[in-house]
Design a protein around this motif. Structure first.
Motif, PDB file in Angstrom:
ATOM      1  N   ASP A  58      19.334  12.989 -10.008  1.00 19.84           N
ATOM      2  CA  ASP A  58      19.939  12.175  -9.028  1.00 19.84           C
ATOM      3  C   ASP A  58      18.847  11.137  -9.119  1.00 19.84           C
ATOM      4  O   ASP A  58      17.595  11.533  -8.705  1.00 19.84           O
ATOM      5  N   PHE A  59      19.295   9.813  -8.922  1.00 15.16           N
ATOM      6  CA  PHE A  59      18.403   8.791  -8.800  1.00 15.16           C
ATOM      7  C   PHE A  59      18.479   8.156  -7.389  1.00 15.16           C
ATOM      8  O   PHE A  59      19.741   7.814  -7.132  1.00 15.16           O
ATOM      9  N   ILE A  60      17.412   7.994  -6.865  1.00 10.47           N
ATOM     10  CA  ILE A  60      17.592   7.053  -5.594  1.00 10.47           C
ATOM     11  C   ILE A  60      16.515   5.803  -5.748  1.00 10.47           C
ATOM     12  O   ILE A  60      15.374   5.779  -6.216  1.00 10.47           O
ATOM     13  N   ASP A  61      17.262   4.603  -5.737  1.00  6.63           N
ATOM     14  CA  ASP A  61      16.476   3.188  -5.854  1.00  6.63           C
ATOM     15  C   ASP A  61      15.671   2.950  -4.433  1.00  6.63           C
ATOM     16  O   ASP A  61      16.211   3.034  -3.509  1.00  6.63           O
ATOM     17  N   LEU A  62      14.552   2.730  -4.554  1.00  2.08           N
ATOM     18  CA  LEU A  62      13.579   2.517  -3.599  1.00  2.08           C
ATOM     19  C   LEU A  62      12.969   1.125  -3.527  1.00  2.08           C
ATOM     20  O   LEU A  62      12.439   0.856  -4.498  1.00  2.08           O
ATOM     21  N   GLU A  63      12.728   0.683  -2.653  1.00  2.76           N
ATOM     22  CA  GLU A  63      11.765  -0.715  -2.219  1.00  2.76           C
ATOM     23  C   GLU A  63      10.574  -0.454  -1.925  1.00  2.76           C
ATOM     24  O   GLU A  63      10.043   0.384  -1.074  1.00  2.76           O
ATOM     25  N   ALA A  64       9.533  -1.268  -2.568  1.00  2.24           N
ATOM     26  CA  ALA A  64       8.236  -1.444  -2.234  1.00  2.24           C
ATOM     27  C   ALA A  64       7.796  -2.636  -2.986  1.00  2.24           C
ATOM     28  O   ALA A  64       8.374  -2.916  -4.096  1.00  2.24           O
ATOM     29  N   GLY A  65       6.647  -3.264  -2.525  1.00  2.00           N
ATOM     30  CA  GLY A  65       6.072  -4.498  -3.357  1.00  2.00           C
ATOM     31  C   GLY A  65       5.683  -5.664  -2.394  1.00  2.00           C
ATOM     32  O   GLY A  65       6.265  -5.666  -1.320  1.00  2.00           O
ATOM     33  N   PHE A  66       5.468  -6.675  -3.225  1.00  4.45           N
ATOM     34  CA  PHE A  66       5.042  -7.818  -2.451  1.00  4.45           C
ATOM     35  C   PHE A  66       6.290  -8.556  -2.021  1.00  4.45           C
ATOM     36  O   PHE A  66       6.541  -9.112  -1.289  1.00  4.45           O
TER      37      PHE A  66
END
Ligand code: NAI
Ligand code: MG
Length: 372
Positions: A58-66
């Protein structure tokens, strides 16, 4: 070889509950720049694994970054950390584009993530593929992942005497973190001793100048080795000052086996070692802690090639294999590595960093066809 060593380490590090797990939830954190091109490559490999392995993802798209920081004011959203902690056994992290000048409120999310998730070791195998023109080398750089100058305690002030600016940074080395990193490095060396018949641990430091901080690192590594002499019998123990280490790395890379280093030297040495095997685009890493493993290519966001579809996906594909290895699936990891090695050895389908003309997607498809 590292493969079975890390699966054993996975159980040593408390990841044993994941060892038998066939249903895995994987967080996908592309970040910035080519992270957005290479993380989908890692996902494609996982999605197309042969059903014979019996793995379900199962994949979960996650946010991080500039970009996330620019959009939301936070480079590492709380939600990303919460989901990784509560739902994921593994994750793939691309890269973040950290500005070189100070941006108020911004701090590198991968550095924060390593700390918040207790990912105390960054394991970076650098291995040439036999049958290529690469210099023969087969080393594992074990980089301490939570302290050193990366605690980012810095200050700038005006010298009251000269009236000019002074900047200071704190370099922190603790006995606790050093014991942990020395132990995992020696455990990896022990496995390589069993598999290759020989193993050497090289402790990297600059304690001739930094006698207290690097001195402590060196002293604790030595103590872990000497206090467990029976367990680590047969492993050669070496120490190497970091600047001459760089010299030797390029002159005689075959001398190095397992290298343990404080955070900053480990970061620099592993980028340098990447030059021995053709490109930063082929060197993987795994951030390892007791609860979760995050596969992460060693490279950054490569703004010079971002958006062109030519980023080398191999570092990420190998990081995906490393992640699976630590999650207790060494046989799958081995098959992915074999497929990647075949792609490199054949040398027909390669991205421009390796002197080819192929796209990211063409390399992924070639590796997938070899995996099938
Ligand atoms: P970089 O690793 O992004 O790029 C260095 C050189 O290697 C560039 O010429 C690039 O095109 C090439 N390269 C890197 N990965 C490649 C790939 N997969 N395929 C083909 N060529 C590849 O290092 P740089 O330029 O020093 O840093 C760029 C940005 O990345 C900076 O903002 C830096 O802070 C960030 N960075 C982030 C890291 C992370 O998120 N873990 C690690 C290192 C840098
Ligand atoms: Mg780096």
């Amino acid at each position: 070889m590292l493969r079975s060593s890390v699966s054993r380490l996975a159980s040593l590090r408390g990841l044993a509950s994941n060892a038998a797990r066939k249903n895995l939830t994987i967080g996908l954190i592309p970040g910035d720049g080519i992270g957005k091109e290479v993380i989908p490559a890692g996902k494609q490999i996982l999605e197309n694994l042969n059903p014979k392995y019996g793995l379900n993802f199962d994949f979960i798209d996650l946010e991080a970054g500039f970009q996330t920081f620019l959009d939301t004011g936070k480079a590492l959203p709380d939600e990303t950390v919460k989901i990784l902690k509560e739902q994921c056994q593994g994750a793939l992290f691309g890269a973040v584009q950290s500005p070189t000048t100070k941006v108020e409120g911004y701090s590198s999310p991968i550095v924060a993530l390593r700390k918040q998730l207790g990912l105390y070791a960054n394991i970076r195998p650098v291995k040439s593929v036999s049958g290529t023109n690469d210099r023969p080398c087969d080393m594992v750089i074990v980089r301490e992942n939570t302290e050193d100058l990366y605690i980012k305690i810095e200050k700038t002030y005006t010298d009251p005497v000269t009236g000019t600016k002074v900047a200071e940074a704190t370099k922190r080395i603790t006995e606790t973190a050093t014991r942990k990193i020395a132990t995992i490095a020696l455990d990896i060396a022990l496995q390589r001793l069993k598999q290759n018949g020989h193993a050497t641990l090289t402790v990297t430091h600059k304690s001739n100048v930094l006698s207290q901080s690097d001195g402590l690192f060196r002293e604790i590594c030595k103590d872990v080795y000497e206090s467990n002499k029976a367990k680590y019998a047969g492993i050669n123990y070496n120490e190497q000052i970091v600047d001459s280490m760089v010299y030797r790395l390029f002159r005689e890379p075959e001398c190095f086996d397992v290298v343990v280093a404080p955070n900053l030297y480990g970061d620099i040495l592993s980028d340098g070692a990447a030059a021995l095997v053709g490109s930063l685009g082929v060197v993987p890493s795994a951030n390892v802690g007791p609860e979760i493993v995050i596969g992460e290519p060693s490279h950054g966001s490569a703004p010079d090639i971002a958006g062109k579809g030519v980023a080398n996906p191999i570092a990420t594909i190998r990081s995906t294999a490393l992640m699976l290895q630590f999650l207790g699936h060494p046989e799958v990891a081995k098959d992915i590595e074999t497929a990647v090695d075949a792609n490199i050895r054949e040398g027909n389908i390669k991205t421009p960093d390796l002197g080819g003309k192929s796209t990211t997607q063409q390399v992924v498809e070639d590796v997938l066809s070899k995996l099938a």
